[in-house]
Structure formats: C-alpha cells, structure tokens
Design a protein around this motif. Structure first.
Motif, PDB file in Angstrom:
ATOM      1  N   PRO A 182       9.435  53.860   7.731  1.00 30.17           N
ATOM      2  CA  PRO A 182      10.549  54.349   8.545  1.00 30.17           C
ATOM      3  C   PRO A 182      10.920  53.377   9.664  1.00 30.17           C
ATOM      4  CG  PRO A 182       8.988  56.111   8.131  1.00 30.17           C
ATOM      5  CD  PRO A 182       8.337  54.837   7.649  1.00 30.17           C
ATOM      6  N   TYR A 183      12.184  53.122   9.786  1.00 31.70           N
ATOM      7  CA  TYR A 183      12.787  52.270  10.808  1.00 31.70           C
ATOM      8  C   TYR A 183      12.432  50.793  10.632  1.00 31.70           C
ATOM      9  CZ  TYR A 183      13.499  56.836  12.932  1.00 31.70           C
ATOM     10  OH  TYR A 183      13.837  58.141  13.141  1.00 31.70           O
ATOM     11  N   LEU A 184      11.160  50.473  10.492  1.00 33.13           N
ATOM     12  CA  LEU A 184      10.781  49.067  10.330  1.00 33.13           C
ATOM     13  C   LEU A 184      11.342  48.508   9.021  1.00 33.13           C
ATOM     14  CD1 LEU A 184       7.084  49.038  11.603  1.00 33.13           C
ATOM     15  CD2 LEU A 184       9.135  48.208  12.778  1.00 33.13           C
ATOM     16  N   GLY A 185      11.269  49.287   7.947  1.00 35.80           N
ATOM     17  CA  GLY A 185      11.824  48.846   6.682  1.00 35.80           C
ATOM     18  C   GLY A 185      13.327  48.670   6.764  1.00 35.80           C
ATOM     19  N   GLN A 186      13.987  49.588   7.445  1.00 34.53           N
ATOM     20  CA  GLN A 186      15.432  49.486   7.612  1.00 34.53           C
ATOM     21  C   GLN A 186      15.793  48.341   8.541  1.00 34.53           C
ATOM     22  OE1 GLN A 186      14.910  53.373   8.759  1.00 34.53           O
ATOM     23  NE2 GLN A 186      15.807  54.335   6.956  1.00 34.53           N
ATOM     24  N   PHE A 187      14.932  48.097   9.526  1.00 34.91           N
ATOM     25  CA  PHE A 187      15.106  46.926  10.385  1.00 34.91           C
ATOM     26  C   PHE A 187      15.082  45.657   9.538  1.00 34.91           C
ATOM     27  CE2 PHE A 187      13.511  43.336  12.694  1.00 34.91           C
ATOM     28  CZ  PHE A 187      14.075  43.411  13.958  1.00 34.91           C
ATOM     29  N   GLY A 188      14.088  45.550   8.673  1.00 41.14           N
ATOM     30  CA  GLY A 188      13.947  44.356   7.848  1.00 41.14           C
ATOM     31  C   GLY A 188      15.120  44.129   6.922  1.00 41.14           C
ATOM     32  N   GLN A 189      15.704  45.210   6.412  1.00 42.59           N
ATOM     33  CA  GLN A 189      16.816  45.086   5.485  1.00 42.59           C
ATOM     34  C   GLN A 189      18.128  44.762   6.180  1.00 42.59           C
ATOM     35  OE1 GLN A 189      16.622  45.242   1.997  1.00 42.59           O
ATOM     36  NE2 GLN A 189      14.470  45.047   2.584  1.00 42.59           N
ATOM     37  N   ASN A 190      18.219  45.045   7.476  1.00 40.73           N
ATOM     38  CA  ASN A 190      19.510  44.943   8.151  1.00 40.73           C
ATOM     39  C   ASN A 190      19.564  43.998   9.346  1.00 40.73           C
ATOM     40  OD1 ASN A 190      21.336  47.139   6.834  1.00 40.73           O
ATOM     41  ND2 ASN A 190      19.374  48.174   7.155  1.00 40.73           N
ATOM     42  N   TYR A 191      18.415  43.485   9.785  1.00 40.69           N
ATOM     43  CA  TYR A 191      18.447  42.623  10.970  1.00 40.69           C
ATOM     44  C   TYR A 191      19.275  41.367  10.723  1.00 40.69           C
ATOM     45  CZ  TYR A 191      16.882  40.197  15.181  1.00 40.69           C
ATOM     46  OH  TYR A 191      16.841  39.552  16.393  1.00 40.69           O
ATOM     47  N   MET A 192      19.339  40.916   9.480  1.00 41.74           N
ATOM     48  CA  MET A 192      20.129  39.726   9.164  1.00 41.74           C
ATOM     49  C   MET A 192      21.594  39.914   9.552  1.00 41.74           C
ATOM     50  SD  MET A 192      20.345  40.040   4.988  1.00 41.74           S
ATOM     51  CE  MET A 192      18.612  40.478   4.828  1.00 41.74           C
ATOM     52  N   TRP A 193      22.104  41.149   9.385  1.00 39.93           N
ATOM     53  CA  TRP A 193      23.517  41.398   9.717  1.00 39.93           C
ATOM     54  C   TRP A 193      23.722  41.415  11.218  1.00 39.93           C
ATOM     55  CZ3 TRP A 193      24.910  39.972   5.421  1.00 39.93           C
ATOM     56  CH2 TRP A 193      24.345  40.457   4.236  1.00 39.93           C
ATOM     57  N   PHE A 194      22.753  41.930  11.931  1.00 41.90           N
ATOM     58  CA  PHE A 194      22.802  41.902  13.386  1.00 41.90           C
ATOM     59  C   PHE A 194      22.826  40.453  13.872  1.00 41.90           C
ATOM     60  CE2 PHE A 194      20.997  42.052  17.625  1.00 41.90           C
ATOM     61  CZ  PHE A 194      21.550  43.197  18.199  1.00 41.90           C
ATOM     62  N   VAL A 195      21.972  39.639  13.269  1.00 42.04           N
ATOM     63  CA  VAL A 195      21.913  38.220  13.636  1.00 42.04           C
ATOM     64  C   VAL A 195      23.220  37.507  13.300  1.00 42.04           C
ATOM     65  CG1 VAL A 195      20.763  36.027  13.125  1.00 42.04           C
ATOM     66  CG2 VAL A 195      19.407  38.104  13.439  1.00 42.04           C
ATOM     67  N   VAL A 196      23.839  37.873  12.189  1.00 37.84           N
ATOM     68  CA  VAL A 196      25.137  37.297  11.829  1.00 37.84           C
ATOM     69  C   VAL A 196      26.144  37.537  12.950  1.00 37.84           C
ATOM     70  CG1 VAL A 196      27.142  37.580  10.309  1.00 37.84           C
ATOM     71  CG2 VAL A 196      24.859  37.344   9.330  1.00 37.84           C
ATOM     72  N   GLY A 197      26.147  38.749  13.509  1.00 38.27           N
ATOM     73  CA  GLY A 197      27.062  39.059  14.601  1.00 38.27           C
ATOM     74  C   GLY A 197      26.769  38.231  15.839  1.00 38.27           C
ATOM     75  N   VAL A 198      25.485  38.088  16.177  1.00 35.66           N
ATOM     76  CA  VAL A 198      25.099  37.271  17.330  1.00 35.66           C
ATOM     77  C   VAL A 198      25.550  35.826  17.135  1.00 35.66           C
ATOM     78  CG1 VAL A 198      23.158  36.334  18.640  1.00 35.66           C
ATOM     79  CG2 VAL A 198      23.128  38.736  17.924  1.00 35.66           C
ATOM     80  N   LEU A 199      25.259  35.271  15.975  1.00 37.39           N
ATOM     81  CA  LEU A 199      25.579  33.870  15.716  1.00 37.39           C
ATOM     82  C   LEU A 199      27.091  33.643  15.625  1.00 37.39           C
ATOM     83  CD1 LEU A 199      22.827  32.868  13.112  1.00 37.39           C
ATOM     84  CD2 LEU A 199      22.830  32.607  15.604  1.00 37.39           C
ATOM     85  N   PHE A 200      27.812  34.600  15.059  1.00 37.14           N
ATOM     86  CA  PHE A 200      29.263  34.439  14.988  1.00 37.14           C
ATOM     87  C   PHE A 200      29.849  34.371  16.397  1.00 37.14           C
ATOM     88  CE2 PHE A 200      33.672  35.602  14.733  1.00 37.14           C
ATOM     89  CZ  PHE A 200      34.112  34.981  13.571  1.00 37.14           C
ATOM     90  N   HIS A 201      29.374  35.239  17.277  1.00 33.12           N
ATOM     91  CA  HIS A 201      29.880  35.230  18.657  1.00 33.12           C
ATOM     92  C   HIS A 201      29.526  33.922  19.360  1.00 33.12           C
ATOM     93  CE1 HIS A 201      30.618  37.809  22.495  1.00 33.12           C
ATOM     94  NE2 HIS A 201      31.052  36.587  22.643  1.00 33.12           N
TER      95      HIS A 201
END
Length: 326
Positions: A182-201
């Motif tokens: 719970p949560y950690l698995g979803q973190f692992g699957q989705n953190y890449m998209w969060f990072v994409v937003g950071v890097l795009f900005h």
C-alpha cells in the motif's frame, strides 16, 4: 507571489475531467470486476484503457510541476510539512471516514460487508488496502515530502543537475517496489510522472525550444497512434510507459496559454471533485448495473460530476475548506 499559469490551470481541468470520465466508465472495463453487469460496452472499455494511459501520469506531473514553485520559495521544511498535511492528509482522513466509507456501505461494497467498521476504517481505508481513489493522496504526500527533502541537500544548491539526476535515479529504482505494498507500491509506479513534472518546469525553456515545428508534429502523431493502439487492446508495460510519457509531454506542449472561466472553475475545484465524485459511482454500479451504458455515463459523468462540483462549492462557502485541502 507566483503568477498563475493559465496553461497549467487548463491542464489541471483536463486531468480532473479525464479522471471523472474514467471513473464513470470503469464498470465496463475488463480489468475491473467489483460489481457485476450483464452489459458489455467495448468502446467504453477501450476508452478506459486510453484514459488510464494519460490520467494519473498527467495528474502527478502537474503536482510535480507546481512543487517547483515551493522549492524556489525557500520555505522551511516545518512550514512545508504543515502545509501539505493540511492540504493533502487532512482531506484524506475526513473524506475516508465521512464520505467514502458511508457511501460504499450504502452501495453494498463487497469487501466492507460483515467487517468491523473500525477495521474497515483503519486497515482498508487509512492503511490503503482498499480505499479506492484515496490512494492518490498519501502517495502524493510521500512524493512531495521526499522531493522537498532531497532539494534541501546542500550539495544540490551548487550542482542542480545532481538534483535532477537523483530524482530520476529514485524514480527508476522505486519502480521495483511490489505493487501490492500500500502506497509504497503506488509511489514506485507513479513517482516517475511526478519527476517528469518537476523536470519539465525546471527545463521548460529548453524543452520547448527542442520540441517545436516538426518535432512537435511527430510527438502529437505518436501520441495519437499510441492512444489508438491502447484503445484497441494492444498492451505492453514498457510501451505503455513510453506512450504515457509522450502523451504528457504533448499535453504540456499543446495546451493553450489562455484559459476560460469554465476551465478555471473546474481547475479550482479539481481537488474537491476528485474527493467527492468517485464514491458516488458505486451507487449507480450497485443499484442500476444493467442499464444502458450511455445512460450510466450520463448519470456518473454529468450527474455525479455536477454533484461533486456543487459539493466542493458548498463546503467552501460553509467555511469548511479544510475538507478539500484549502
């Protein structure tokens, strides 16, 4: 004071519309079987697959994009943590207990039947074993806090490229976390998209300079073909990630810079719409599972979407903004 970006408001509005639409048609997805139905709707099944390709990658990337404003603001970690607890965790706790749980019980949600209410609230909802759409909030909280802590490493102030690389490395490493956690698995699957937003900005000017003219056309065509392939049921985990990345990038590149009053209102209410809408669909799935799919979409998307929007406005006017993270 940070000037509002109308293009980001537009993206947030599009993202929540996709989420609401995705939830509205999930009954007809061959990957979802919580409620039985005798009705088959292949077009809606394909539509749900396409939405899955875009909705959460876009949502998480917007959160990452907006976090950069806080990182540039030099807020203390204590202040940052307090802000995110109020805006993310408190709504999670309130909606879980006072909205998700009662509505799922009313809709005879299978997993909650004959289970002690305290056990449901603590284990299923708060610890994330079965809390529907609410998984997004603790997962997002983890992303926000971790990224803020990494940004505070003194070395990264003088070498910002190392900050970027560290985020990418963490995103790649955490993909291996079991999805069942719970949560950690979803973190692992989705953190890449969060990072994409950071890097795009952080590198927006360079990205926009590169992705112009012919390159933009190629990306738009690739996104369109990817959606078509996905809608036809052709699946591949690696291909899906690549297509999601292309779709998110295209969304940032083609979104208009000028918003409208309607989109601004939807964007402003996106958090409340997200919180209130999903639990409502279990009512229609339980009580009218075999009605026309298009009537189901009308009820869930238009009807319950309007209810979620109205409730968001209502709690704000009642001075209960804490419920929606305000």
């Amino acid at each position: 004071m940070v000037k509002k970006r109308e293009d980001i408001e537009n993206l947030r509005a599009v993202a929540i519309i996709l989420v609401v639409l995705g939830h509205s048609v999930i009954l007809y997805s061959d990957k979802w079987a919580l409620y039985p139905t005798t009705v088959s709707a292949p077009p809606l099944n394909g539509l749900k697959d396409i939405i899955n390709l875009i909705q959460m990658p876009l949502f998480f990337s917007i959160s990452g994009f907006c976090l950069v404003y806080s990182l540039n603001g030099k807020r203390t970690f204590r202040g940052f943590l307090k802000n995110k607890l109020r805006r993310v965790v408190v709504p999670f706790l309130i909606i879980g207990a006072l909205w998700l749980y009662p509505l799922r019980m009313l809709a005879d949600y299978p997993a909650y039947q004959d289970v002690n209410p305290v056990n449901v609230l603590v284990k299923y909802i708060y610890f994330g074993y079965d809390n529907g759409h609410l998984w997004f909030l603790p997962t997002l909280f983890l992303m926000l806090v971790l990224t803020d802590l990494i940004a505070r490493v003194p070395l990264f102030e003088s070498k910002p490229s190392l900050f970027d690389l560290s985020l990418v490395a963490i995103a790649l490493l955490t993909v291996a976390i079991p999805v069942s956690w719970p949560y950690l698995g979803q973190f692992g699957q989705n953190y890449m998209w969060f990072v994409v937003g950071v890097l795009f900005h952080r590198h927006e000017k360079w990205i926009r300079e590169v992705c112009t003219g012919g390159m933009k056309i190629v990306l738009v065509c690739a996104a369109g073909i990817g959606c078509l392939i996905t809608g036809c049921g052709i699946e591949s985990m690696l291909l899906g990630k690549i297509l999601s990345l292309i779709c998110v990038l295209v969304a940032y590149l083609v979104v208009p810079n000028h918003s409208t009053a309607t989109l601004r209102k939807i964007s402003r209410n996106s958090m409340g719409i997200y919180l209130f809408h999903s639990p409502l669909i279990y009512l229609s799935f339980n009580f009218w599972p075999n009605i026309s799919p298009w009537l189901m979409v009308l009820i869930n998307f238009v009807g319950f979407g309007a209810v979620a929007y109205g409730m968001t406005e209502l709690v704000r006017k009642l001075g209960l903004g804490i419920v929606i993270g305000e």
